[in-house]
Design a protein around this motif. Sequence first.
Motif, PDB file in Angstrom:
ATOM      1  N   UNK A  52      -2.568 -61.422  27.557  1.00 54.41           N
ATOM      2  CA  UNK A  52      -1.902 -60.565  26.478  1.00 54.41           C
ATOM      3  C   UNK A  52      -0.280 -61.067  25.464  1.00 54.41           C
ATOM      4  N   UNK A  53      -0.441 -62.184  25.875  1.00 56.76           N
ATOM      5  CA  UNK A  53       1.072 -62.802  24.813  1.00 56.76           C
ATOM      6  C   UNK A  53       0.497 -63.530  24.175  1.00 56.76           C
ATOM      7  N   UNK A  54      -0.177 -64.586  24.342  1.00 53.50           N
ATOM      8  CA  UNK A  54      -0.502 -65.001  23.193  1.00 53.50           C
ATOM      9  C   UNK A  54      -1.312 -64.880  21.912  1.00 53.50           C
ATOM     10  N   UNK A  55      -1.669 -66.741  21.691  1.00 52.32           N
ATOM     11  CA  UNK A  55      -2.902 -65.741  20.230  1.00 52.32           C
ATOM     12  C   UNK A  55      -4.445 -65.273  20.714  1.00 52.32           C
ATOM     13  N   UNK A  56      -4.734 -65.929  21.580  1.00 51.43           N
ATOM     14  CA  UNK A  56      -5.885 -65.497  22.057  1.00 51.43           C
ATOM     15  C   UNK A  56      -5.820 -64.426  23.729  1.00 51.43           C
ATOM     16  N   UNK A  57      -7.118 -63.663  24.526  1.00 51.04           N
ATOM     17  CA  UNK A  57      -6.880 -63.362  25.779  1.00 51.04           C
ATOM     18  C   UNK A  57      -8.572 -62.559  25.580  1.00 51.04           C
ATOM     19  N   UNK A  58      -8.467 -62.846  26.525  1.00 52.16           N
ATOM     20  CA  UNK A  58      -9.501 -62.730  27.281  1.00 52.16           C
ATOM     21  C   UNK A  58      -9.843 -61.542  27.368  1.00 52.16           C
ATOM     22  N   UNK A  59     -11.066 -60.801  27.671  1.00 54.03           N
ATOM     23  CA  UNK A  59     -11.884 -59.683  27.623  1.00 54.03           C
ATOM     24  C   UNK A  59     -12.939 -59.425  28.578  1.00 54.03           C
ATOM     25  N   UNK A  60     -12.973 -58.792  29.666  1.00 55.79           N
ATOM     26  CA  UNK A  60     -14.374 -58.780  30.550  1.00 55.79           C
ATOM     27  C   UNK A  60     -15.374 -58.138  30.100  1.00 55.79           C
ATOM     28  N   UNK A  61     -16.407 -58.588  29.648  1.00 55.50           N
ATOM     29  CA  UNK A  61     -17.257 -57.381  29.410  1.00 55.50           C
ATOM     30  C   UNK A  61     -17.996 -56.825  30.657  1.00 55.50           C
ATOM     31  N   UNK A 353     -10.968 -63.205  22.672  1.00 58.10           N
ATOM     32  CA  UNK A 353     -10.594 -62.622  21.672  1.00 58.10           C
ATOM     33  C   UNK A 353      -9.340 -63.276  20.820  1.00 58.10           C
ATOM     34  N   UNK A 354      -9.292 -63.868  19.604  1.00 52.86           N
ATOM     35  CA  UNK A 354      -8.318 -64.129  18.937  1.00 52.86           C
ATOM     36  C   UNK A 354      -7.705 -63.007  18.319  1.00 52.86           C
ATOM     37  N   UNK A 355      -6.576 -62.991  18.278  1.00 54.18           N
ATOM     38  CA  UNK A 355      -5.007 -61.932  17.895  1.00 54.18           C
ATOM     39  C   UNK A 355      -5.707 -62.077  16.456  1.00 54.18           C
ATOM     40  N   UNK A 356      -5.212 -63.482  15.679  1.00 56.72           N
ATOM     41  CA  UNK A 356      -4.966 -63.451  14.526  1.00 56.72           C
ATOM     42  C   UNK A 356      -5.954 -62.801  13.298  1.00 56.72           C
ATOM     43  N   UNK A 357      -7.185 -63.262  14.370  1.00 57.40           N
ATOM     44  CA  UNK A 357      -8.489 -63.773  13.184  1.00 57.40           C
ATOM     45  C   UNK A 357      -9.365 -62.004  14.070  1.00 57.40           C
ATOM     46  N   UNK A 358      -8.645 -61.086  14.500  1.00 60.24           N
ATOM     47  CA  UNK A 358      -9.278 -60.320  15.375  1.00 60.24           C
ATOM     48  C   UNK A 358     -10.051 -60.206  15.526  1.00 60.24           C
ATOM     49  N   UNK A 359     -11.441 -61.640  16.196  1.00 66.05           N
ATOM     50  CA  UNK A 359     -12.501 -62.014  16.220  1.00 66.05           C
ATOM     51  C   UNK A 359     -13.123 -62.501  17.752  1.00 66.05           C
ATOM     52  N   UNK A 360     -14.323 -62.520  18.179  1.00 64.22           N
ATOM     53  CA  UNK A 360     -14.349 -63.354  19.405  1.00 64.22           C
ATOM     54  C   UNK A 360     -14.614 -64.984  19.474  1.00 64.22           C
ATOM     55  N   UNK A 361     -13.713 -65.676  19.997  1.00 69.96           N
ATOM     56  CA  UNK A 361     -14.284 -66.845  19.892  1.00 69.96           C
ATOM     57  C   UNK A 361     -15.218 -67.033  20.409  1.00 69.96           C
TER      58      UNK A 361
END
Length: 612
Positions: A52-61, A353-361
């Motif tokens: 949750x602190x870097x540019x990307x964060x893994x979201x579990x679905x 989840x990419x915090x900068x683009x707000x999109x999913x990688x």
Amino acid sequence: MHATPPRKRLARRLTATAAVLAATAGVLSTAAPAGAASASYSHGHGHGHGNGHGRTVDVQLLSFNDLHGNLEPPQGSSGTVTENQADGTKKVIPAGGVEYLANSLRTARKGHDYSITAAAGDMIGASPLMSGLFHDEPTIEALNKLKLDVTSVGNHEFDEGRAELTRMQKGGCHPKDGCFEKGKKFQGADFPYLAANVVDEKTGKPILKPYTVWQRKGVKIGFIGVTTKHTPDVVTAEGVKGLKFLDEVETIDKYAKELDRQGVKSIVALVHEGGMPANGSYNFDCDTPGAGAGISGPIVDIAKKVTPKVDALVTGHTHQSYACTIPDPSGAPRTVTSAASFGRLYTDTTLTYDRRTKDIVRTTVKSPRTGNHVVNRDQPKAADMTALINRWKTLAAPIANKPVGYISADINGRGSESLEQPLGDLITDSQVEALAPAGKGGAQIAFMNPGGIRSDLAYKASGGEGDGVVTYGEAFTVQPFTNMMQTKDLTGAQVLAVLRQQVSGANEEQPKILQVSSALTYTLDLTKKGADRIVASSVKVGGAPLDEKKTYRVAANEFLMGGGDGFPAFKDGTNKLVGPSDLDVFVAYLTAHSSKASPLAPPKADRITIVK
């Protein structure tokens, strides 16, 4: 998968109850603040997965579909999954039951700061007696305890009509049967039901929310929910009265644009439509190239067309298991998943989840923690679900536990690989017997839609009431719809048209082979195409060749007689006579033809000769 009218319920026989439902599942809203525009999909990972602190964060679905009110472990083949083994063999694993599903999901969530649980419709409807008797209030209560965040509607959410679906969402006691426990009012679903492509005929507006947005610590993921546009073909007219079902792709694209304008760039579509994998094992890799691989069916076309703004599709309806990658229109990989049915599997997908683009990688199903997992029964049971089941079982017991028949072995209704099921033969024979007397309809032959047979009859039942005993509850699980029977005049030409419609028209790509009573025999030649797969010269009634000019009295449930499941020829029948419900007919046959000393044996399933 299939159909039903509003049910004539037995619940009013019991004192009533609707437990106060607890446990909300996540922070959900219907809108999000506007944000900067971004590309339709992200490239590259950045750093900091999961913390949750870097540019990307893994979201579990976590996701599942087609629960159909199966709170207790399903019986027979409906309660197993098949697993491919390394040596080429297959292993059958007992699976399902909400006590185990709850434990599986809770275990899977551990260690994940960002975890969402979503479903793709048919949570209710065609349910076993313990839930169906109480208009599926027990299932909604269980889903609340599971902390389900969001689901799309499915076709079965419309079995009892729009008003009842609205009650499932908002709560309140049943308008006819009242509350099911003294002093307790049904609270409704803590999660939103999404129905983006189901609109009011007059206003053109969705009858429930079209989408919702999950938010946590700056991470925003939108969910759009749709059901199959063919819902009116698989639900009785009363269930969808006043409603229109719009194209899935057009609807998803419309709301994806709306979410994008609001700054929500990560989007998941919950689609109650599905496909057929080339292999029925849950761990089949449908991305393996070559002949005999892959997936077919309506979801493939949908997945290829839906806007690249959508990052993943969670699907259902066909009761199949798959975790595939199907490129979006821009060529980017996109996961398309389904977790079989009845709570036997759940899917775990990692959304980066990419915090900068707000999109999913975009990731593929090959990445860690992505794919289908068995809800096995060798794990601990969730105590709160056990308590829930026991409470509702106690209320249902006076009706559910009554013995109505005896069998000498399993009678498969869904589990056999054959297109003709032994239980289908038993059901159609029961219908002809009940409706054969002149005053009852004069039926000579009967047809049954395969999707209306919801379970096997298992010799060793999970309820512990004794091997070979068939209880009312088990019979109800097989025939839960309480469709009323009808008998009509059909010419031989119309009977032949019915047979041909199994493999042509709406059913050409995915045939629906009707179950038939003993008097009707014919050959199905699968080496041919379309209507030619029915060998006309082979069709016999009572051992005599079908006479296309002769009139026959034909029995079927009201759903089929109304042209459901792609069988319009039934609608052309005349001289309709309405009989008892399919469930009453089935129970009466079991009682009349079996005893503890003389149980029913499985029928031979030899009425349809299949050429491959």
